[in-house]
Design an enzyme around this catalytic site. Structure first.
Site, mmCIF file in Angstrom:
data_model
loop_
_atom_site.group_PDB
_atom_site.id
_atom_site.type_symbol
_atom_site.label_atom_id
_atom_site.label_comp_id
_atom_site.label_asym_id
_atom_site.label_seq_id
_atom_site.Cartn_x
_atom_site.Cartn_y
_atom_site.Cartn_z
ATOM 1 N N HIS A 102 0.825 -1.208 0.000
ATOM 2 C CA HIS A 102 0.000 0.000 0.000
ATOM 3 C C HIS A 102 0.860 1.261 0.000
ATOM 4 O O HIS A 102 2.041 1.239 0.402
ATOM 5 C CB HIS A 102 -0.944 0.015 1.196
ATOM 6 C CG HIS A 102 -0.234 0.080 2.523
ATOM 7 N ND1 HIS A 102 0.270 1.247 3.045
ATOM 8 C CD2 HIS A 102 0.064 -0.897 3.406
ATOM 9 C CE1 HIS A 102 0.846 1.004 4.203
ATOM 10 N NE2 HIS A 102 0.740 -0.288 4.451
ATOM 11 N N GLU A 138 -2.818 -7.265 7.318
ATOM 12 C CA GLU A 138 -1.538 -7.072 7.987
ATOM 13 C C GLU A 138 -1.488 -7.896 9.278
ATOM 14 O O GLU A 138 -2.517 -8.274 9.844
ATOM 15 C CB GLU A 138 -1.304 -5.581 8.276
ATOM 16 C CG GLU A 138 0.018 -5.235 8.950
ATOM 17 C CD GLU A 138 1.262 -5.702 8.202
ATOM 18 O OE1 GLU A 138 1.474 -6.932 8.111
ATOM 19 O OE2 GLU A 138 2.036 -4.855 7.743
#
Length: 239
Positions: free
Chosen positions: A11, A107
């Site tokens: 990201h 994550e």
């Protein structure tokens, strides 16, 4: 049965990346003020991060063309990054690329120290530094969180699923730094020593692009790692 190409993108710069400046914990209360109390899955991109995603999208479209499927973790920062990348494509091209959230590529859970400063974490968990030195960054679990070895288990489930669903196809994955380490462990068959830490300078950059290819029979093979195509903002380490 493998995808012909797997493109993995970390990201873009998030507000938490910017606040932490590459540190494990916040430096002080002032550093965390902007993001304190925001759960990890709702952390957005910075303005620079939005630009990084758009610039990366132009390069990704030029290099790889249209994908057969796009996956992200469902976290705000990966959703925004995927949207920024796909903004480089025409509406007709985007209609051909189904986008899916997959919790298996979220994550690593950071646990109880998520919103702590360095001083607070050291006071609450005085044994942590020695424990981390003993077990290393692959096996050690942050209090209440996941080890990277834990993350590998769900990453393997994700890889098995896309192998079944996307034989011979091109797949784009937008995910997180820790998850990329686990994907590399699984795809490149790292041993534990290799997985303990990133080599100096090898941490995935914001919007770093990593590419694997296969002829469909052989395992996916690394073509290049952590290619950066944007020219704005900073490449911070972190989640």
């Amino acid at each position: 049965m493998k995808p012909s190409r797997l493109v993995i993108v970390r990201h873009a710069e998030s507000t938490r990346n910017h606040a932490k400046q590459g540190s494990v914990y916040f430096a002080d209360d002032a550093a965390r003020r902007v993001v304190r109390g925001t759960p990890d899955h709702l952390i957005p991109l910075t303005d620079d991060g939005l630009k990084q995603a758009e610039q990366t999208g132009a390069a990704v479209r030029d290099r790889f063309g249209v994908f057969d499927a796009v996956y992200h973790s469902g976290y705000t920062r990966t959703i925004q990054t995927a949207e920024g990348i796909l903004a480089a494509y025409s509406p007709e091209e985007r209609d051909r690329m189904p986008v899916r959230a997959d919790l298996y590529i979220r994550e690593r859970d950071p646990g109880y120290t998520y919103d702590m400063t360095t001083d607070e974490a050291e006071a609450a968990f005085p044994w942590m530094a020695e424990y981390w030195r003993t077990f290393g960054g692959f096996f050690a679990r942050p209090p209440g969180g996941e080890s990277l070895a834990d993350v590998v288990a769900r990453v393997n489930t994700f890889l098995q699923a896309i192998e079944r669903a996307h034989h011979g196809e091109k797949v784009l994955v937008v995910t997180h730094g820790g998850t990329i380490r686990c994907l590399r462990f699984a795809l490149e068959h790292w041993d534990y020593t290799r997985a303990l830490r990133w080599p100096e300078g090898q941490e995935p950059a914001n919007c770093g692009v990593t590419t694997y290819e296969s002829d469909g029979r052989d395992p996916l093979a690394l073509v290049d790692y952590n290619q950066v195509y944007w020219t704005v903002g900073s490449a911070d380490d972190g989640a």
